[in-house]
Motif scaffolding. Structure first.
Motif, PDB file in Angstrom:
ATOM      1  N   ASN A   1       9.372   2.152  11.470  1.00 14.67           N
ATOM      2  CA  ASN A   1       9.250   3.560  11.075  1.00 14.67           C
ATOM      3  C   ASN A   1       8.134   3.745  10.047  1.00 14.67           C
ATOM      4  N   TYR A   2       8.068   2.863   9.064  1.00 11.92           N
ATOM      5  CA  TYR A   2       7.035   2.983   8.036  1.00 11.92           C
ATOM      6  C   TYR A   2       5.634   2.855   8.632  1.00 11.92           C
ATOM      7  N   LEU A   3       5.448   1.821   9.421  1.00 15.51           N
ATOM      8  CA  LEU A   3       4.114   1.594  10.006  1.00 15.51           C
ATOM      9  C   LEU A   3       3.718   2.735  10.946  1.00 15.51           C
ATOM     10  N   LEU A   4       4.636   3.152  11.790  1.00 14.58           N
ATOM     11  CA  LEU A   4       4.329   4.253  12.712  1.00 14.58           C
ATOM     12  C   LEU A   4       4.154   5.584  11.979  1.00 14.58           C
ATOM     13  N   SER A   5       4.966   5.826  10.973  1.00  9.92           N
ATOM     14  CA  SER A   5       4.847   7.075  10.208  1.00  9.92           C
ATOM     15  C   SER A   5       3.497   7.154   9.506  1.00  9.92           C
ATOM     16  N   ALA A   6       3.108   6.054   8.905  1.00 11.67           N
ATOM     17  CA  ALA A   6       1.835   6.048   8.178  1.00 11.67           C
ATOM     18  C   ALA A   6       0.662   6.244   9.127  1.00 11.67           C
ATOM     19  N   HIS A   7       0.573   5.385  10.132  1.00 12.29           N
ATOM     20  CA  HIS A   7      -0.622   5.362  10.973  1.00 12.29           C
ATOM     21  C   HIS A   7      -0.640   6.434  12.047  1.00 12.29           C
ATOM     22  N   TYR A   8       0.496   6.733  12.647  1.00  9.83           N
ATOM     23  CA  TYR A   8       0.522   7.670  13.769  1.00  9.83           C
ATOM     24  C   TYR A   8       0.905   9.086  13.338  1.00  9.83           C
ATOM     25  N   THR A   9       2.006   9.231  12.624  1.00  6.46           N
ATOM     26  CA  THR A   9       2.486  10.571  12.284  1.00  6.46           C
ATOM     27  C   THR A   9       1.578  11.265  11.282  1.00  6.46           C
ATOM     28  N   PHE A  10       1.336  10.609  10.151  1.00 12.20           N
ATOM     29  CA  PHE A  10       0.599  11.262   9.066  1.00 12.20           C
ATOM     30  C   PHE A  10      -0.849  10.806   8.968  1.00 12.20           C
ATOM     31  N   ARG A  11      -1.237   9.832   9.785  1.00 10.56           N
ATOM     32  CA  ARG A  11      -2.616   9.342   9.856  1.00 10.56           C
ATOM     33  C   ARG A  11      -3.161   8.956   8.485  1.00 10.56           C
ATOM     34  N   GLU A  12      -2.347   8.178   7.822  1.00 11.71           N
ATOM     35  CA  GLU A  12      -2.691   7.669   6.493  1.00 11.71           C
ATOM     36  C   GLU A  12      -2.663   6.144   6.529  1.00 11.71           C
ATOM     37  N   ARG A  13      -3.330   5.531   5.576  1.00 10.18           N
ATOM     38  CA  ARG A  13      -3.252   4.080   5.420  1.00 10.18           C
ATOM     39  C   ARG A  13      -1.961   3.738   4.698  1.00 10.18           C
ATOM     40  N   THR A  14      -1.454   2.556   4.959  1.00  9.07           N
ATOM     41  CA  THR A  14      -0.304   2.101   4.182  1.00  9.07           C
ATOM     42  C   THR A  14      -0.825   1.646   2.824  1.00  9.07           C
ATOM     43  N   THR A  15      -0.208   2.147   1.794  1.00 15.36           N
ATOM     44  CA  THR A  15      -0.587   1.789   0.428  1.00 15.36           C
ATOM     45  C   THR A  15       0.678   1.468  -0.362  1.00 15.36           C
ATOM     46  N   ALA A  16       0.490   0.860  -1.500  1.00 14.95           N
ATOM     47  CA  ALA A  16       1.640   0.576  -2.365  1.00 14.95           C
ATOM     48  C   ALA A  16       2.326   1.877  -2.770  1.00 14.95           C
ATOM     49  N   ARG A  17       1.531   2.909  -3.050  1.00 12.80           N
ATOM     50  CA  ARG A  17       2.111   4.187  -3.503  1.00 12.80           C
ATOM     51  C   ARG A  17       2.964   4.838  -2.423  1.00 12.80           C
ATOM     52  N   ASN A  18       2.392   4.976  -1.197  1.00 16.75           N
ATOM     53  CA  ASN A  18       3.212   5.636  -0.186  1.00 16.75           C
ATOM     54  C   ASN A  18       4.323   4.695   0.304  1.00 16.75           C
ATOM     55  N   GLY A  19       4.117   3.383   0.186  1.00 18.24           N
ATOM     56  CA  GLY A  19       5.176   2.436   0.526  1.00 18.24           C
ATOM     57  C   GLY A  19       6.370   2.571  -0.402  1.00 18.24           C
ATOM     58  N   ILE A  20       6.094   2.677  -1.695  1.00 22.64           N
ATOM     59  CA  ILE A  20       7.168   2.858  -2.674  1.00 22.64           C
ATOM     60  C   ILE A  20       7.867   4.198  -2.454  1.00 22.64           C
ATOM     61  N   GLY A  21       7.090   5.226  -2.200  1.00 23.03           N
ATOM     62  CA  GLY A  21       7.680   6.539  -1.904  1.00 23.03           C
ATOM     63  C   GLY A  21       8.525   6.510  -0.644  1.00 23.03           C
ATOM     64  N   PHE A  22       8.033   5.804   0.367  1.00 30.35           N
ATOM     65  CA  PHE A  22       8.756   5.683   1.630  1.00 30.35           C
ATOM     66  C   PHE A  22      10.080   4.960   1.408  1.00 30.35           C
ATOM     67  N   VAL A  23      10.038   3.873   0.644  1.00 34.62           N
ATOM     68  CA  VAL A  23      11.268   3.138   0.330  1.00 34.62           C
ATOM     69  C   VAL A  23      12.232   4.051  -0.426  1.00 34.62           C
ATOM     70  N   GLY A  24      11.727   4.780  -1.413  1.00 34.46           N
ATOM     71  CA  GLY A  24      12.583   5.686  -2.185  1.00 34.46           C
ATOM     72  C   GLY A  24      13.230   6.752  -1.311  1.00 34.46           C
ATOM     73  N   ALA A  25      12.437   7.343  -0.431  1.00 27.70           N
ATOM     74  CA  ALA A  25      12.973   8.355   0.476  1.00 27.70           C
ATOM     75  C   ALA A  25      14.011   7.738   1.400  1.00 27.70           C
ATOM     76  N   HIS A  26      13.757   6.525   1.849  1.00 30.45           N
ATOM     77  CA  HIS A  26      14.692   5.890   2.772  1.00 30.45           C
ATOM     78  C   HIS A  26      15.942   5.368   2.089  1.00 30.45           C
ATOM     79  N   VAL A  27      15.879   5.058   0.820  1.00 31.36           N
ATOM     80  CA  VAL A  27      17.106   4.712   0.100  1.00 31.36           C
ATOM     81  C   VAL A  27      18.014   5.945   0.076  1.00 31.36           C
ATOM     82  N   CYS A  28      17.433   7.097  -0.250  1.00 30.52           N
ATOM     83  CA  CYS A  28      18.209   8.348  -0.222  1.00 30.52           C
ATOM     84  C   CYS A  28      18.733   8.621   1.179  1.00 30.52           C
TER      85      CYS A  28
END
Length: 127
Positions: A52-79
């Motif tokens: 989900n993280y890899l596909l969301s970053a590259h396909y859905t939002f067309r962003e690079r995976t970074t530490a910042r969005n990775g941490i945010g992604f983890v935080g959102a997914h913990v919730c």
């Protein structure tokens, strides 16, 4: 009125969501016959999280995976995980079968997850 980009993004999110949900449910469905239901659900969630993280970053939002969005992604997914595990146990308590309970969870949690993940990738976008 929604922007064209937002509609396209939502459609891509749906594609990624279907893939991640299929991975999650498939693993859960198989494991719940062999181990405790919460553990089965958690294992499926963790495995689908990576895809989900890899596909969301590259396909859905067309962003690079970074530490910042990775941490945010983890935080959102913990919730999101906490919401899902509470809903799963609530649906099981209400008498839904172990096979059908996740479908009710997904109906509620997926839209909430979209809003959280969209915030992560828009808020932590590179400057």
């Amino acid at each position: 009125m929604l922007k064209k980009e937002s509609i396209s993004e939502a459609l891509r999110f749906c594609v990624v969501g279907v893939v991640a949900t299929a991975i999650h449910y498939g693993i859960y469905w198989w494991l719940q016959h062999h181990i405790e239901v919460n553990i089965a659900y958690t294992v499926g969630y963790v495995v689908s999280f990576v895809a989900n993280y890899l596909l969301s970053a590259h396909y859905t939002f067309r962003e690079r995976t970074t530490a910042r969005n990775g941490i945010g992604f983890v935080g959102a997914h913990v919730c999101n995980y906490l919401l899902q595990i509470l809903l799963l146990n609530g649906f099981l308590w209400l008498g839904l079968s172990r096979s059908l309970a996740p479908l009710g969870v997904y109906a509620i949690a997926v839209p909430v997850n979209f809003l959280m993940i969209r915030f992560v990738f828009k808020h932590f976008r590179r400057s």
